[in-house]
Each structure stands twice: as C-alpha cells, then as structure tokens.
Design a protein around this motif. Structure first.
Motif, short mmCIF file in Angstrom:
data_model
loop_
_atom_site.label_atom_id
_atom_site.label_comp_id
_atom_site.label_asym_id
_atom_site.label_seq_id
_atom_site.Cartn_x
_atom_site.Cartn_y
_atom_site.Cartn_z
N ASP A 71 0.84 -1.20 0.00
CA ASP A 71 0.00 0.00 0.00
C ASP A 71 0.88 1.25 0.00
OD1 ASP A 71 -2.22 -1.59 0.10
OD2 ASP A 71 -2.55 -1.37 2.26
N ILE A 72 0.55 2.18 -0.88
CA ILE A 72 1.24 3.47 -0.90
C ILE A 72 0.18 4.57 -0.85
CG2 ILE A 72 3.16 2.54 -2.23
CD1 ILE A 72 2.03 4.00 -4.69
N GLY A 73 0.59 5.76 -0.39
CA GLY A 73 -0.34 6.87 -0.29
C GLY A 73 -0.74 7.41 -1.65
N TYR A 74 -1.92 8.04 -1.71
CA TYR A 74 -2.39 8.62 -2.98
C TYR A 74 -1.50 9.76 -3.45
CZ TYR A 74 -6.74 5.98 -3.33
OH TYR A 74 -7.66 4.99 -3.51
N GLN A 75 -0.79 10.41 -2.53
CA GLN A 75 0.08 11.52 -2.92
C GLN A 75 1.41 11.04 -3.51
OE1 GLN A 75 -0.60 10.59 0.10
NE2 GLN A 75 1.25 10.49 1.35
N ASN A 76 1.72 9.74 -3.40
CA ASN A 76 2.97 9.19 -3.93
C ASN A 76 2.82 8.85 -5.41
OD1 ASN A 76 3.16 7.62 -0.80
ND2 ASN A 76 4.61 9.17 -1.47
N ASP A 77 3.97 8.87 -6.12
CA ASP A 77 4.02 8.49 -7.53
C ASP A 77 4.06 6.96 -7.63
OD1 ASP A 77 4.43 8.11 -10.20
OD2 ASP A 77 6.29 9.26 -10.32
N ARG B 181 -3.08 0.20 -3.90
CA ARG B 181 -2.56 -1.15 -3.60
C ARG B 181 -1.86 -1.71 -4.84
NH1 ARG B 181 -6.44 -4.35 0.40
NH2 ARG B 181 -4.47 -4.37 1.51
N ILE B 182 -0.55 -2.04 -4.65
CA ILE B 182 0.28 -2.59 -5.72
C ILE B 182 0.52 -4.07 -5.41
CG2 ILE B 182 2.50 -2.47 -6.89
CD1 ILE B 182 2.62 0.49 -6.14
N GLY C 169 1.77 -4.58 -10.65
CA GLY C 169 0.94 -3.46 -11.07
C GLY C 169 -0.05 -3.09 -9.99
N ILE C 170 -0.88 -2.07 -10.28
CA ILE C 170 -1.89 -1.62 -9.33
C ILE C 170 -3.05 -2.62 -9.31
CG2 ILE C 170 -3.58 0.18 -8.81
CD1 ILE C 170 -1.67 2.22 -9.99
#
Length: 309
Positions: free
Chosen positions: A204-210, A247-248, A237-238
């Motif tokens: 999981d990464i934040g929405y503000q991250n690339d 979520r990747i 991938g996502i």
C-alpha cells in the motif's frame, strides 16, 4: 465229543462270517471312495489349485500393502497389523472358494462371517471410515510425509499418515492429529506439491505518492534477489484503489524451500527502501465532518392554562 465238534464249527462259522463282513465293508468303503474320487476328484483338484493360487495372491497383496505403507511413512506396528489383516481376509475368501468348489456347503460359514462382519462394522463404524480414508490417501497421495499443508485452519508439516488419523506438526511445534475421514471430505492445501511457488505481495502506498516510482523501486528490489526466478516476466501493477491507499500487487516466483526466506527478506527491504525514497505506507484513515447545529428557534409555550382558570 459231538457237542465239542458242534461248538468248534459254530465258532469257525462266526469267524468266517465276521471276516466276510469286514471284507465286505472294506470293499464297500473302497467302492465308495472310488465313486467319490470319480465323481468329485476333478472338483477336489480344482479346489487345491484355487487354494494354492489364492495363497500366492494373498501373499502378493500383503507385500503390496507393506510397500505402500512403508512408502507413506506408516508406523511399523500399523504396517504389520494392516498387512496381516489384508492377508487373512484374502485367505478367508480363498478358503471359502476352495471349499465351495470341493462340494462342501459353505452357507453356514458365510452366514457366520456375515453376522460377525456386521457386528464389527456397527461397533467400529467411525474407525472403519477413518481406515478406508487412510487407504484412499495412500492410493491418491494428496500429500506425503514432510509436505506443508493446510487442513481445516491447521497448517503444518505432515509427520506421518497413521491407520486412523494423520499427524501434523505446526509452526509452534504442536502435533495435531486429524481423522483421515475429515481429510478426505474437506479442502486440503498442499504448499509442497509443486516444486516452485508464487509469492503474492500486496503493498500500500499513499495517494500523494508516484505509483510509477514505487513500482520501479519494487522491481529493483526483486531484480537484486537471485532467488527470484521470473524477474524477466514478473507480474506487478496496481491491484485496486482502496479507501486510504493505492494497492500494488506483485507475484515473484521462487523455489518451494525459498518461499519464507524470500518473503521475510523482501518485506524488510521494501520497508527500508520506501522509507529512504519517501514513499508512504499509509494506515487506515477516516475523515469525519462535524456539522454545526441549526440556530435555536423561539421557545414555544409549553404550559397550558388550567381550564378552571
């Protein structure tokens, strides 16, 4: 003198009669035996042949049972018991077949065996079900000793397949015994059945991250691990847009023995790289909006005048 002579003649006559009767009986017995051999001789020979052939078949089935259970890592006591059971059950069938072929009535034997078998079956119904299920496990081999399996929320390594149950050693070194009938009637997950396995990673990464940068970082981590077999065709991938994260998903392929080491090492390296690259791993968040209350209205008169007034 005449009286003595008559007595001697009577005794001699009795002896001759007795001898004749014995000879007649012997001849009759020989004739009866000859008749039996003529009429039933072929059936007796066939019965002996059936018994000899059945004896070899029973021994062969016993040896097959021993090899199967030895290969499946059964206990020696169980192997001996089951192999003897197979042998004597087969010999009982062979003996009844031979007696029936020789012309000896076997109805009473069959009735006795049937009643005995029914009584034993009713008394040991559950155990017989577990025993039969154990034989099915031996034949179809969904797992073997040493495999890592999951059965009814129990995960562990197969210690051995016993006569009535299967022993599983869990990660915390507990031994769990599961009845064989439960195993054959529920879902069994064998993680050691295939030589290679795929690890499903979900990051999981934040929405503000690339997310492009995050995927590139993950690919670099996977490429640097020589234990990963599908770096050239790695699926990554996502997977979804969750409530508080992107979520990747990634599916690296490894040898079965490397599954847990690669999993733990990768999780540690991803945390270190994400921290150094400034990629957030968000925790669940919820935004709560509090609405201001509406302006108070004029107070209404609540007391009513007394009708008497």
């Amino acid at each position: 003198m005449a009286l003595a002579s008559n007595t001697a003649d009577t005794a001699a006559s009795a002896v001759r009669t007795d001898v004749q009767n014995q000879v007649t009986q012997s001849v009759t017995a020989l004739d009866q035996m000859k008749e039996i051999l003529i009429n039933h001789g072929p059936d007796i020979i066939y019965a002996v042949v059936i018994f000899i052939i059945g004896l070899y078949i029973a021994k062969g089935l016993k040896n097959i049972a021993v090899r199967m259970m030895t290969h499946a890592n059964y206990d020696h006591t169980v192997i001996t018991f089951v192999s003897q059971l197979v042998y004597y059950a087969m010999m009982a069938i062979v003996l009844l077949s031979a007696l029936n072929k020789a012309g000896i009535p076997t109805d009473s034997f069959l009735a006795a065996f049937g009643a005995f078998g029914l009584a034993v079956g009713l008394a040991l119904q559950n155990n017989l079900s577990n025993f039969a299920s154990g034989l099915l496990i031996l034949i179809f081999k969904p797992f073997k000793a040493g495999d890592w399996v999951s059965i009814n929320d129990v995960s562990g390594s197969i210690k051995g397949i016993q006569m009535l149950n299967t022993a599983i050693i869990t990660k915390d070194n507990r031994t769990v015994f599961i009845p064989n009938s439960v195993i054959t009637s529920t879902k069994v997950t064998n993680s050691s059945y295939q030589q290679d396995r795929y690890i499903e990673f979900l990051f999981d990464i934040g929405y503000q991250n690339d997310h492009h940068h995050a995927i590139a970082v993950l690919q670099d981590i996977f490429r640097s691990d020589p234990r990963i077999l599908n770096n050239d065709t790695l699926e990554i991938g996502i997977k979804e847009f969750a409530d508080s994260s992107v979520r990747i998903v990634a599916y690296p392929q490894v040898h079965g023995d490397d599954y847990l080491p690669v999993f733990y090492d990768t999780m540690s390296r991803v945390k270190d790289r994400f921290d150094s690259e400034g990629i957030d791993i968000p925790f669940p968040q919820r935004v709560v909006y509090v609405q201001a209350p509406a302006p108070a209205t004029e107070e209404k008169e609540t007391e009513k005048k007394d009708p008497a007034n």
